[in-house]
Design a protein around this motif. Structure first.
Motif, PDB file in Angstrom:
ATOM      1  N   ALA A 103       0.817  -1.224   0.000  1.00  0.00           N
ATOM      2  CA  ALA A 103       0.000   0.000   0.000  1.00  0.00           C
ATOM      3  C   ALA A 103       0.846   1.268   0.000  1.00  0.00           C
ATOM      4  O   ALA A 103       0.513   2.238  -0.683  1.00  0.00           O
ATOM      5  CB  ALA A 103      -0.944   0.002   1.194  1.00  0.00           C
ATOM      6  N   VAL A 104       1.946   1.272   0.736  1.00  0.00           N
ATOM      7  CA  VAL A 104       2.802   2.452   0.792  1.00  0.00           C
ATOM      8  C   VAL A 104       3.540   2.618  -0.528  1.00  0.00           C
ATOM      9  O   VAL A 104       3.599   3.707  -1.098  1.00  0.00           O
ATOM     10  CB  VAL A 104       3.792   2.354   1.974  1.00  0.00           C
ATOM     11  N   THR A 105       4.079   1.532  -1.027  1.00  0.00           N
ATOM     12  CA  THR A 105       4.810   1.556  -2.293  1.00  0.00           C
ATOM     13  C   THR A 105       3.904   1.997  -3.431  1.00  0.00           C
ATOM     14  O   THR A 105       4.285   2.827  -4.255  1.00  0.00           O
ATOM     15  CB  THR A 105       5.385   0.155  -2.606  1.00  0.00           C
ATOM     16  N   ASP A 106       2.683   1.443  -3.499  1.00  0.00           N
ATOM     17  CA  ASP A 106       1.739   1.803  -4.557  1.00  0.00           C
ATOM     18  C   ASP A 106       1.350   3.272  -4.488  1.00  0.00           C
ATOM     19  O   ASP A 106       1.233   3.935  -5.519  1.00  0.00           O
ATOM     20  CB  ASP A 106       0.480   0.937  -4.486  1.00  0.00           C
ATOM     21  N   ALA A 107       1.144   3.788  -3.287  1.00  0.00           N
ATOM     22  CA  ALA A 107       0.764   5.198  -3.141  1.00  0.00           C
ATOM     23  C   ALA A 107       1.884   6.109  -3.618  1.00  0.00           C
ATOM     24  O   ALA A 107       1.629   7.163  -4.204  1.00  0.00           O
ATOM     25  CB  ALA A 107       0.403   5.498  -1.690  1.00  0.00           C
ATOM     26  N   LYS A 108       3.135   5.707  -3.399  1.00  0.00           N
ATOM     27  CA  LYS A 108       4.266   6.509  -3.870  1.00  0.00           C
ATOM     28  C   LYS A 108       4.366   6.468  -5.387  1.00  0.00           C
ATOM     29  O   LYS A 108       4.665   7.466  -6.022  1.00  0.00           O
ATOM     30  CB  LYS A 108       5.572   5.997  -3.249  1.00  0.00           C
ATOM     31  N   LYS A 109       4.090   5.307  -5.979  1.00  0.00           N
ATOM     32  CA  LYS A 109       4.193   5.157  -7.431  1.00  0.00           C
ATOM     33  C   LYS A 109       3.048   5.839  -8.167  1.00  0.00           C
ATOM     34  O   LYS A 109       3.248   6.541  -9.141  1.00  0.00           O
ATOM     35  CB  LYS A 109       4.164   3.671  -7.820  1.00  0.00           C
ATOM     36  N   PHE A 110       1.816   5.558  -7.715  1.00  0.00           N
ATOM     37  CA  PHE A 110       0.636   5.957  -8.475  1.00  0.00           C
ATOM     38  C   PHE A 110      -0.152   7.098  -7.864  1.00  0.00           C
ATOM     39  O   PHE A 110      -1.150   7.525  -8.422  1.00  0.00           O
ATOM     40  CB  PHE A 110      -0.304   4.748  -8.647  1.00  0.00           C
ATOM     41  N   GLY A 111       0.225   7.564  -6.703  1.00  0.00           N
ATOM     42  CA  GLY A 111      -0.523   8.614  -6.035  1.00  0.00           C
ATOM     43  C   GLY A 111      -1.514   8.019  -5.048  1.00  0.00           C
ATOM     44  O   GLY A 111      -1.886   6.854  -5.148  1.00  0.00           O
ATOM     45  N   PRO A 112      -1.947   8.794  -4.073  1.00  0.00           N
ATOM     46  CA  PRO A 112      -2.797   8.275  -3.006  1.00  0.00           C
ATOM     47  C   PRO A 112      -4.184   7.850  -3.439  1.00  0.00           C
ATOM     48  O   PRO A 112      -4.812   7.059  -2.776  1.00  0.00           O
ATOM     49  CB  PRO A 112      -2.881   9.434  -2.013  1.00  0.00           C
ATOM     50  N   ALA A 113      -4.672   8.341  -4.546  1.00  0.00           N
ATOM     51  CA  ALA A 113      -6.048   8.023  -4.922  1.00  0.00           C
ATOM     52  C   ALA A 113      -6.167   6.701  -5.667  1.00  0.00           C
ATOM     53  O   ALA A 113      -7.252   6.211  -5.868  1.00  0.00           O
ATOM     54  CB  ALA A 113      -6.621   9.138  -5.782  1.00  0.00           C
ATOM     55  N   SER A 114      -5.068   6.130  -6.093  1.00  0.00           N
ATOM     56  CA  SER A 114      -5.169   4.848  -6.781  1.00  0.00           C
ATOM     57  C   SER A 114      -4.099   3.913  -6.286  1.00  0.00           C
ATOM     58  O   SER A 114      -3.043   4.340  -5.847  1.00  0.00           O
ATOM     59  CB  SER A 114      -5.039   5.017  -8.291  1.00  0.00           C
ATOM     60  N   THR A 115      -4.364   2.638  -6.351  1.00  0.00           N
ATOM     61  CA  THR A 115      -3.392   1.653  -5.897  1.00  0.00           C
ATOM     62  C   THR A 115      -2.866   0.821  -7.047  1.00  0.00           C
ATOM     63  O   THR A 115      -2.053  -0.050  -6.849  1.00  0.00           O
ATOM     64  CB  THR A 115      -4.019   0.725  -4.847  1.00  0.00           C
ATOM     65  N   ALA A 116      -3.328   1.078  -8.245  1.00  0.00           N
ATOM     66  CA  ALA A 116      -2.826   0.368  -9.420  1.00  0.00           C
ATOM     67  C   ALA A 116      -3.156   1.185 -10.665  1.00  0.00           C
ATOM     68  O   ALA A 116      -4.144   1.884 -10.711  1.00  0.00           O
ATOM     69  CB  ALA A 116      -3.480  -1.003  -9.526  1.00  0.00           C
ATOM     70  N   ALA A 117      -2.291   1.058 -11.645  1.00  0.00           N
ATOM     71  CA  ALA A 117      -2.573   1.716 -12.911  1.00  0.00           C
ATOM     72  C   ALA A 117      -3.333   0.728 -13.774  1.00  0.00           C
ATOM     73  O   ALA A 117      -2.870  -0.374 -14.007  1.00  0.00           O
ATOM     74  CB  ALA A 117      -1.261   2.130 -13.581  1.00  0.00           C
ATOM     75  N   ARG A 118      -4.492   1.122 -14.225  1.00  0.00           N
ATOM     76  CA  ARG A 118      -5.306   0.234 -15.052  1.00  0.00           C
ATOM     77  C   ARG A 118      -5.053   0.581 -16.515  1.00  0.00           C
ATOM     78  O   ARG A 118      -5.282   1.706 -16.942  1.00  0.00           O
ATOM     79  CB  ARG A 118      -6.771   0.386 -14.718  1.00  0.00           C
ATOM     80  N   ILE A 119      -4.588  -0.389 -17.253  1.00  0.00           N
ATOM     81  CA  ILE A 119      -4.288  -0.198 -18.655  1.00  0.00           C
ATOM     82  C   ILE A 119      -5.425  -0.801 -19.465  1.00  0.00           C
ATOM     83  O   ILE A 119      -5.755  -1.970 -19.289  1.00  0.00           O
ATOM     84  CB  ILE A 119      -2.951  -0.867 -19.023  1.00  0.00           C
ATOM     85  N   PRO A 120      -6.050  -0.013 -20.348  1.00  0.00           N
ATOM     86  CA  PRO A 120      -7.153  -0.549 -21.141  1.00  0.00           C
ATOM     87  C   PRO A 120      -6.688  -1.736 -21.980  1.00  0.00           C
ATOM     88  O   PRO A 120      -5.587  -1.749 -22.488  1.00  0.00           O
ATOM     89  CB  PRO A 120      -7.569   0.616 -22.037  1.00  0.00           C
ATOM     90  N   SER A 121      -7.555  -2.703 -22.105  1.00  0.00           N
ATOM     91  CA  SER A 121      -7.233  -3.911 -22.852  1.00  0.00           C
ATOM     92  C   SER A 121      -8.482  -4.397 -23.562  1.00  0.00           C
ATOM     93  O   SER A 121      -9.573  -4.329 -23.030  1.00  0.00           O
ATOM     94  CB  SER A 121      -6.728  -4.983 -21.893  1.00  0.00           C
TER      95      SER A 121
END
Length: 127
Positions: A103-121
Motif C-alpha cells: 500500500a505504501v509503495t503503490d501510493a508513492k508510485k501511483f498517487g494516493p487516490a489509486s493503488t494500481a494503474a489500469r491499462i485498457p485492454s
C-alpha cells in the motif's frame, strides 16, 4: 463524517498519537496501535473495538480512516463487519492484524487516490 458525533471526533484527535519509530510510523489511539506504516506495507488493528461497536468502534474507525486516506484506502462499516476498500479494485474483510501489502509503495508510485494503474485492454473491454 456527519454521522459521527462531534464528541467522538474530539476524543479521537485528543487521544491519538503519531509516532515515528525505526523507519515506521505508528498511529496509536489511547494505548492501542491501530495503524503501523512500514516502508511498503500497512498493518491495521482495531484492538478488538470493531466487535464492541458503539463510540469506541466509531472512534477507532475514524482514526484508522484518517490515516488510510493518505494511501487511497478507507474502511466502511456494514453492521458489525468492516470492509477495507481502495474504492476501485480491492474489497477486503477487515480482521485485526491484517496487512495491506504494498500500500505504501503503490501510493508513492501511483498517487494516493489509486493503488494500481489500469491499462485498457481489448481482453477486458466493457460490453
Amino acid at each position: 463524517r456527519s454521522c459521527i458525533p462531534l464528541n467522538v471526533d474530539v476524543q479521537m484527535t485528543t487521544n491519538r498519537q503519531i509516532i515515528s519509530e525505526g523507519g515506521e510510523t505508528i498511529v496509536k489511539l489511547y494505548d492501542t496501535t491501530v495503524v503501523r506504516i512500514g516502508t511498503a506495507d500497512i498493518v491495521l488493528d482495531s484492538g478488538g473495538f470493531q466487535i464492541d461497536g458503539g463510540d469506541d468502534a466509531a472512534e477507532t474507525l475514524m482514526c484508522i480512516n484518517e490515516t488510510l486516506s493518505d494511501y487511497g484506502y478507507a474502511i466502511k462499516a456494514k453492521g458489525d463487519q468492516w470492509q477495507v476498500t481502495d474504492g476501485k479494485f480491492r474489497l477486503l474483510r477487515f480482521v485485526d492484524g491484517m496487512t495491506l501489502a504494498g500500500a505504501v509503495t503503490d501510493a508513492k508510485k501511483f498517487g494516493p487516490a489509486s493503488t494500481a494503474a489500469r491499462i485498457p485492454s481489448k481482453r477486458f473491454a466493457p460490453y
